[in-house]
Scaffold this active site. Sequence first.
Site, PDB file in Angstrom:
ATOM      1  N   LYS A   1      -5.067 -10.785  -6.354  1.00 17.28           N
ATOM      2  CA  LYS A   1      -5.934 -11.266  -5.705  1.00 17.28           C
ATOM      3  C   LYS A   1      -7.675  -9.953  -5.416  1.00 17.28           C
ATOM      4  CE  LYS A   1      -5.890  -8.973  -1.732  1.00 17.28           C
ATOM      5  NZ  LYS A   1      -6.093  -8.049  -0.550  1.00 17.28           N
TER       6      LYS A   1
ATOM      7  N   LYS B   1       0.840  -1.282   0.235  1.00 17.56           N
ATOM      8  CA  LYS B   1      -0.299   0.054  -0.142  1.00 17.56           C
ATOM      9  C   LYS B   1       0.716   1.284   0.737  1.00 17.56           C
ATOM     10  CE  LYS B   1      -4.452  -1.970   1.763  1.00 17.56           C
ATOM     11  NZ  LYS B   1      -4.827  -2.292   3.112  1.00 17.56           N
TER      12      LYS B   1
ATOM     13  N   LYS C   1     -10.940  -4.439  -4.136  1.00 18.33           N
ATOM     14  CA  LYS C   1     -11.562  -3.332  -3.959  1.00 18.33           C
ATOM     15  C   LYS C   1     -10.814  -2.092  -5.020  1.00 18.33           C
ATOM     16  CE  LYS C   1     -15.353  -0.022  -3.563  1.00 18.33           C
ATOM     17  NZ  LYS C   1     -16.405   0.210  -4.375  1.00 18.33           N
TER      18      LYS C   1
HETATM   19  P1  TYM Z   1     -11.009  -6.812   4.378  1.00 16.22           P
HETATM   20  O1  TYM Z   1     -11.919  -5.490   4.760  1.00 16.22           O
HETATM   21  O2  TYM Z   1      -9.620  -6.821   3.578  1.00 16.22           O
HETATM   22  O3  TYM Z   1     -11.538  -7.964   4.243  1.00 16.22           O
HETATM   23  C1  TYM Z   1     -12.286  -8.454   4.993  1.00 16.22           C
HETATM   24  C2  TYM Z   1     -11.833 -10.578   4.702  1.00 16.22           C
HETATM   25  O4  TYM Z   1     -12.448 -11.233   3.429  1.00 16.22           O
HETATM   26  C3  TYM Z   1     -11.068 -11.402   3.364  1.00 16.22           C
HETATM   27  N1  TYM Z   1     -10.508 -11.018   1.860  1.00 16.22           N
HETATM   28  C4  TYM Z   1     -10.017 -12.399   1.017  1.00 16.22           C
HETATM   29  N2  TYM Z   1     -10.391 -13.421   1.269  1.00 16.22           N
HETATM   30  C5  TYM Z   1     -10.267 -14.852   0.303  1.00 16.22           C
HETATM   31  N3  TYM Z   1      -9.743 -13.931  -1.514  1.00 16.22           N
HETATM   32  C6  TYM Z   1      -9.723 -12.510  -1.487  1.00 16.22           C
HETATM   33  N4  TYM Z   1      -9.541 -11.681  -2.489  1.00 16.22           N
HETATM   34  C7  TYM Z   1     -10.086 -11.752  -0.080  1.00 16.22           C
HETATM   35  N5  TYM Z   1      -9.984 -10.246   0.036  1.00 16.22           N
HETATM   36  C8  TYM Z   1     -10.740  -9.860   1.316  1.00 16.22           C
HETATM   37  C9  TYM Z   1     -10.000 -10.863   4.208  1.00 16.22           C
HETATM   38  O5  TYM Z   1      -8.728 -11.823   4.021  1.00 16.22           O
HETATM   39  C10 TYM Z   1     -10.337 -10.616   5.230  1.00 16.22           C
HETATM   40  O6  TYM Z   1     -10.767 -11.757   6.050  1.00 16.22           O
HETATM   41  N6  TYM Z   1      -7.576  -5.747   8.450  1.00 16.22           N
HETATM   42  C11 TYM Z   1      -9.230  -6.539   7.420  1.00 16.22           C
HETATM   43  C12 TYM Z   1     -10.277  -6.484   8.193  1.00 16.22           C
HETATM   44  C13 TYM Z   1     -10.107  -5.990  10.019  1.00 16.22           C
HETATM   45  C14 TYM Z   1      -9.946  -7.865  10.737  1.00 16.22           C
HETATM   46  C15 TYM Z   1      -9.282  -7.459  11.938  1.00 16.22           C
HETATM   47  C16 TYM Z   1      -9.705  -9.221  10.171  1.00 16.22           C
HETATM   48  C17 TYM Z   1      -9.102  -5.283  10.967  1.00 16.22           C
HETATM   49  N7  TYM Z   1      -9.558  -5.913  11.996  1.00 16.22           N
HETATM   50  C18 TYM Z   1      -9.570  -8.759  13.626  1.00 16.22           C
HETATM   51  C19 TYM Z   1      -9.952 -10.262  11.352  1.00 16.22           C
HETATM   52  C20 TYM Z   1      -9.553  -9.528  12.833  1.00 16.22           C
HETATM   53  C21 TYM Z   1      -9.160  -6.119   6.418  1.00 16.22           C
HETATM   54  O7  TYM Z   1      -8.716  -5.077   5.724  1.00 16.22           O
HETATM   55  O8  TYM Z   1     -10.095  -7.325   5.784  1.00 16.22           O
END
Ligand code: TYM
Length: 331
Positions: free
Chosen positions: A190, A111, A193
Amino acid sequence: MTRLFSGIQPSGELHIGNFLGAIHNWVELQNTYEAIYCVVDLHALSGDFDPAILSERTLTMARHLLACGIDPDKSVLFVQGHVPEHAELMWIFCSVTPIGELERMTQFKDKSARQLSINTGLLIYPVLQAADILLYKGEVVPVGEDQVQHLELTREIARKFNTRFGPTFPEPASRLSTAKRIVGLDGQAKMSKSLGNTIGIIESPESMWDKLRPAFTDPARQRKSDPGEPTRCNIFTLHGYFTPAENQNEIASACRGATIGCFDCKKILHKNMSDRFEPIRQREAELQSKPGYVVDVLEAGASAARSIARQTVGEVREKMGMLPCQTAGGD
Ligand code: TYM
């Protein structure tokens, strides 16, 4: 009951990567764990966000989660910014987190490489994530593969805190689904968005088709008569999640024998995918007609989350030797 925690950013769209990688698991696991789920609006502040639509996006994500089957009778669902202890514990964890660990995080490197001016939030993002999980002493964390490194750091933060101030936190384990890394429609990166290679699960069938039609397939298939190799094709991988096994075998041999073209292969995927999400789309539409319900769920969730969060922060403050204040911590 073992406690489980996970979070998702209010990105404006729940896409099939989020759904297959995490949310599908969230819905299953709420039956066997004490589940706490969070829309992480504070995390969103570290990226590009528009103040005019942040609250709408937060509500939309909560609505999409409810439409997917997150059940407020089984899980706590709340907004991160409604529980100020997340930010407090993050600050406390900064005191045990080596900066070098943060600088080597893959997501930070990716990022920050895309930005001219790198804000501090982007660097300490995983410390906030550790605070999210450990505030509730979560032991299991259903996520996609991209979050595994952040979970390793969470365990390290828990270990360092426990060593310095006494046993307080569990070392949480990530729980991956069978779809731990869904590749985007570009067939390269991957699904995400921010890369514009997604399909949202609430999109209309027409809009899904507009995105699937030009999606990347096996590069060997320039013409329908060119034999393909399904294992090289992201569209075929997606069939694995939406198409019954017997039809997948038929599609694979038709692709290898060049008796089916990529267009028809995508048409089958489109039908199965949009059928799969139809009940979720319908529930989402119903929820749109009762916005007060979603707000009520989030309010009740914040209240349940806050009472656990206060207890943990009280324990942490005491272990760290901070002066208590009798008047702090009320509503
Ligand atoms: P975020 O919002 O990017 O994504 C939410 C969840 O979706 C999963 N994910 C995917 N899994 C498989 N293939 C993909 N292409 C894909 N894109 C997204 C992510 O792995 C995630 O599980 N940092 C985290 C949010 C967060 C969080 C937490 C998660 C904040 N605090 C505490 C777990 C525990 C995030 O940005 O996810």
